[in-house]
Design a protein around this motif. Structure first.
Motif, PDB file in Angstrom:
ATOM      1  N   TYR A   1       0.834  -1.207   0.000  1.00  8.63           N
ATOM      2  CA  TYR A   1       0.000   0.000   0.000  1.00  8.63           C
ATOM      3  C   TYR A   1       0.873   1.264   0.000  1.00  8.63           C
ATOM      4  O   TYR A   1       0.593   2.232  -0.725  1.00  8.63           O
ATOM      5  N   ARG A   2       1.947   1.250   0.762  1.00 11.58           N
ATOM      6  CA  ARG A   2       2.846   2.406   0.773  1.00 11.58           C
ATOM      7  C   ARG A   2       3.578   2.564  -0.557  1.00 11.58           C
ATOM      8  O   ARG A   2       3.805   3.693  -1.031  1.00 11.58           O
ATOM      9  N   LEU A   3       3.944   1.468  -1.167  1.00 11.94           N
ATOM     10  CA  LEU A   3       4.583   1.545  -2.481  1.00 11.94           C
ATOM     11  C   LEU A   3       3.628   2.109  -3.529  1.00 11.94           C
ATOM     12  O   LEU A   3       4.042   2.878  -4.428  1.00 11.94           O
ATOM     13  N   GLN A   4       2.357   1.726  -3.443  1.00 12.87           N
ATOM     14  CA  GLN A   4       1.377   2.285  -4.363  1.00 12.87           C
ATOM     15  C   GLN A   4       1.245   3.796  -4.174  1.00 12.87           C
ATOM     16  O   GLN A   4       1.187   4.564  -5.149  1.00 12.87           O
ATOM     17  N   GLU A   5       1.190   4.241  -2.939  1.00 10.83           N
ATOM     18  CA  GLU A   5       1.115   5.679  -2.694  1.00 10.83           C
ATOM     19  C   GLU A   5       2.348   6.394  -3.254  1.00 10.83           C
ATOM     20  O   GLU A   5       2.247   7.470  -3.866  1.00 10.83           O
ATOM     21  N   LEU A   6       3.525   5.788  -3.056  1.00 13.33           N
ATOM     22  CA  LEU A   6       4.745   6.387  -3.596  1.00 13.33           C
ATOM     23  C   LEU A   6       4.717   6.421  -5.126  1.00 13.33           C
ATOM     24  O   LEU A   6       5.155   7.393  -5.748  1.00 13.33           O
TER      25      LEU A   6
ATOM     26  N   TYR B   1       2.016   6.647  -7.016  1.00 17.42           N
ATOM     27  CA  TYR B   1       1.100   7.715  -7.407  1.00 17.42           C
ATOM     28  C   TYR B   1       1.766   9.086  -7.278  1.00 17.42           C
ATOM     29  O   TYR B   1       1.605   9.973  -8.138  1.00 17.42           O
ATOM     30  N   GLU B   2       2.523   9.288  -6.228  1.00 11.99           N
ATOM     31  CA  GLU B   2       3.216  10.559  -6.042  1.00 11.99           C
ATOM     32  C   GLU B   2       4.256  10.786  -7.140  1.00 11.99           C
ATOM     33  O   GLU B   2       4.387  11.897  -7.673  1.00 11.99           O
ATOM     34  N   LEU B   3       4.998   9.730  -7.483  1.00 17.01           N
ATOM     35  CA  LEU B   3       5.986   9.855  -8.554  1.00 17.01           C
ATOM     36  C   LEU B   3       5.325  10.156  -9.885  1.00 17.01           C
ATOM     37  O   LEU B   3       5.815  10.998 -10.684  1.00 17.01           O
ATOM     38  N   ALA B   4       4.206   9.487 -10.171  1.00 15.69           N
ATOM     39  CA  ALA B   4       3.498   9.738 -11.427  1.00 15.69           C
ATOM     40  C   ALA B   4       2.987  11.172 -11.499  1.00 15.69           C
ATOM     41  O   ALA B   4       3.072  11.851 -12.548  1.00 15.69           O
ATOM     42  N   ASP B   5       2.467  11.658 -10.378  1.00 13.76           N
ATOM     43  CA  ASP B   5       1.984  13.046 -10.355  1.00 13.76           C
ATOM     44  C   ASP B   5       3.120  14.034 -10.540  1.00 13.76           C
ATOM     45  O   ASP B   5       2.993  15.048 -11.267  1.00 13.76           O
ATOM     46  N   THR B   6       4.255  13.770  -9.932  1.00 13.36           N
ATOM     47  CA  THR B   6       5.417  14.661 -10.080  1.00 13.36           C
ATOM     48  C   THR B   6       5.915  14.674 -11.520  1.00 13.36           C
ATOM     49  O   THR B   6       6.219  15.732 -12.091  1.00 13.36           O
ATOM     50  N   LEU B   7       6.004  13.486 -12.124  1.00 14.37           N
ATOM     51  CA  LEU B   7       6.442  13.411 -13.524  1.00 14.37           C
ATOM     52  C   LEU B   7       5.463  14.125 -14.451  1.00 14.37           C
ATOM     53  O   LEU B   7       5.865  14.787 -15.431  1.00 14.37           O
ATOM     54  N   ASN B   8       4.177  14.031 -14.185  1.00 12.92           N
ATOM     55  CA  ASN B   8       3.174  14.714 -14.998  1.00 12.92           C
ATOM     56  C   ASN B   8       3.332  16.222 -14.899  1.00 12.92           C
ATOM     57  O   ASN B   8       3.252  16.961 -15.905  1.00 12.92           O
ATOM     58  N   THR B   9       3.600  16.696 -13.684  1.00 18.31           N
ATOM     59  CA  THR B   9       3.795  18.147 -13.495  1.00 18.31           C
ATOM     60  C   THR B   9       5.040  18.627 -14.227  1.00 18.31           C
ATOM     61  O   THR B   9       5.036  19.694 -14.885  1.00 18.31           O
ATOM     62  N   ILE B  10       6.122  17.857 -14.145  1.00 21.24           N
ATOM     63  CA  ILE B  10       7.360  18.236 -14.843  1.00 21.24           C
ATOM     64  C   ILE B  10       7.143  18.255 -16.353  1.00 21.24           C
ATOM     65  O   ILE B  10       7.628  19.145 -17.081  1.00 21.24           O
TER      66      ILE B  10
END
Length: 375
Positions: free
Chosen positions: A330-335, A337-346
C-alpha cells in the motif's frame, strides 16, 4: 521379582495422596510429642499419648519394607532412606529399655528425646527443603575450609591478645588471661556480640591502642570470613535451585512426550480399526472412510500435528507477515502515485516552456509571407 508389582509400589509411594497422608501423620505425631512435654498431661493422658504415637511407627515399618523390597541394593545409597532406618530404630528402641530401672532411665529419656527427629522426615516430601539440604551438603566442604582459616586467624590473634592484654598484674585477665579465655573473647568479637563491652574493659585497663586490634580482627573475622561463609551458602542454594528447576522442566518434557506418544498410538489404533472396517466393505473407498472419521471427531479431541505449517505459532507469524506485506504494498502504491503526479507536473512545465509565445508567432508570420512572395 515381579517388575509390575515393583512399578505399582513406586507409583504408590510417589502418589500425591500418599505424600499428603504421610505429611499429616508426621505433623500429628509432632503435635503429640509437643503435648507430651507437659508433665500434667503426660501422667493424666499417658495411655492416650502412647496410642497416638503408634500410627506413625506402624506406618514407617511397612514403608521401609516396601522400599527395601523394590530396590534392596540401592536403598542404602540414599541419605533419606538411611535417615528413615535410623528413625525406625529410634522409634522401637524405647520398648526394649526398662525405664523403671534407674540405670537405664536416663538412656530411655535420651532415646525418647531423639524420636523428635521424625519431624525431619518432612524434608523428603518437600522439594524446597530438599534443595536446601542439597545446598547445605555441598556447602559443608567449603565451609570447613573457611572455618579452618578462621581458626588459624583466631589462634594468631589469641596469642597476640594474650601477650598484649593478658598480664596478670595490669592486664584484663578475665578476657585475655589464658588462651581459652582469649579464644572465647575472639569468638564474641567474630559474632559481634557485646564487642563494645569487651573494648570498654580494655579501655578501663588503659589499653587505648587496643581499639585498632579490635577493629582489625572484626574486619577480618566478621566482614571477611563470616560473610564469606554466608555467600558460599547462598551461591550453593542458587545452584541447587537451578538444577532442581532444570530437572523439573526435563520431567515435564518427558511427561509431555509420553502423552504425545500415547495420543499417536491411540490414533494409529483407530486408523487400523478403520482400515479393518473398510475391508469389511462397509465403505466403498478409503476416502469415504476418512470422511466418516472426520465427522466423528469433536472439537475437544487432541490431535498431534507434526507439520510446522499446521502449528498455531507458525500461522500467527504467517498472518502477521502477510499484514506487513499488505502495508508495504500500500505504501509503495502511494509512492508510485506521487511519482506519477510529479512526472506529470514536470512534463507539463517542459511543454509550456518549449511552446512559442503569441507575439513571437505574429512577428514571424509577415516575414514568412514576404519570403514567399519573393520566391
Amino acid at each position: 521379582m515381579d517388575t509390575n508389582f515393583c512399578a505399582y509400589i513406586c507409583r504408590l509411594l510417589k502418589h500425591p495422596l500418599f505424600k499428603s497422608i504421610m505429611i499429616s501423620s508426621i505433623s500429628l505425631n509432632a503435635v503429640f510429642m509437643a503435648v507430651e512435654t507437659d508433665y500434667t498431661v503426660r501422667y493424666e493422658s499417658y495411655s492416650f499419648l502412647e496410642v497416638g504415637n503408634q500410627p506413625q511407627l506402624v506406618s514407617i515399618f511397612p514403608i521401609f519394607l516396601l522400599k527395601l523390597y523394590v530396590d534392596p541394593v540401592n536403598y542404602w545409597g540414599s541419605g533419606y532412606n538411611l535417615f528413615d532406618a535410623l528413625v525406625l530404630c529410634l522409634g522401637y528402641l524405647p520398648y526394649y529399655i526398662n525405664k523403671n530401672d534407674i540405670k537405664h532411665s536416663q538412656a530411655w529419656i535420651i532415646v525418647k528425646g531423639f524420636q523428635a527427629l521424625r519431624i525431619f522426615k518432612l524434608i523428603s516430601y518437600s522439594g524446597g527443603m530438599r534443595i536446601l539440604m542439597t545446598a547445605l551438603r555441598q556447602t559443608v566442604k567449603t565451609v570447613i575450609y573457611i572455618l579452618v582459616l578462621l581458626f588459624l586467624l583466631m589462634f594468631i590473634f589469641a596469642i597476640l591478645g594474650h601477650g598484649l592484654y593478658g598480664n596478670p598484674e595490669t592486664g584484663d585477665t578475665k578476657n585475655w588471661g589464658s588462651l581459652a579465655a582469649a579464644f572465647f573473647t575472639l569468638f564474641s568479637l567474630v559474632t559481634v556480640d557485646g564487642w563494645t563491652d569487651l573494648q570498654d574493659q580494655l579501655d578501663e585497663h588503659g589499653f587505648h591502642t587496643s581499639q585498632a586490634f579490635t577493629i582489625v580482627f572484626i574486619l577480618l573475622g566478621f566482614f571477611v570470613f563470616f560473610n564469606m561463609s554466608i555467600g558460599v551458602v547462598i551461591i550453593n542454594i542458587q545452584n541447587s535451585t537451578q538444577n532442581y528447576e532444570q530437572n523439573l522442566q526435563a520431567e515435564k518434557q518427558a511427561i509431555i512426550w509420553m502423552k504425545k506418544r500415547a495420543i499417536l498410538k491411540r490414533q494409529q489404533e483407530e486408523i487400523n480399526m478403520l482400515m479393518q472396517k473398510q475391508k469389511s466393505s462397509e465403505y466403498r473407498t478409503f476416502s469415504d472412510l476418512v470422511e466418516h472419521f472426520k465427522k466423528t471427531l469433536h472439537h475437544s479431541d487432541a490431535m498431534v500435528l507434526e507439520d510446522i505449517c499446521a502449528s498455531l505459532p507458525f500461522i500467527d507469524l504467517y498472518l502477521t507477515s502477510l499484514n506487513r506485506q499488505d502495508t508495504t504494498i500500500y505504501r509503495l502504491q502511494e509512492l508510485y502515485y506521487e511519482l506519477a503526479d510529479t512526472l506529470n507536473t514536470i512534463l507539463k512545465e517542459e511543454k509550456s516552456r518549449s511552446a512559442p509565445m503569441p507575439e513571437e508567432t505574429s512577428r514571424l508570420s509577415p516575414r514568412k509571407d514576404s519570403e514567399h512572395s519573393m520566391t
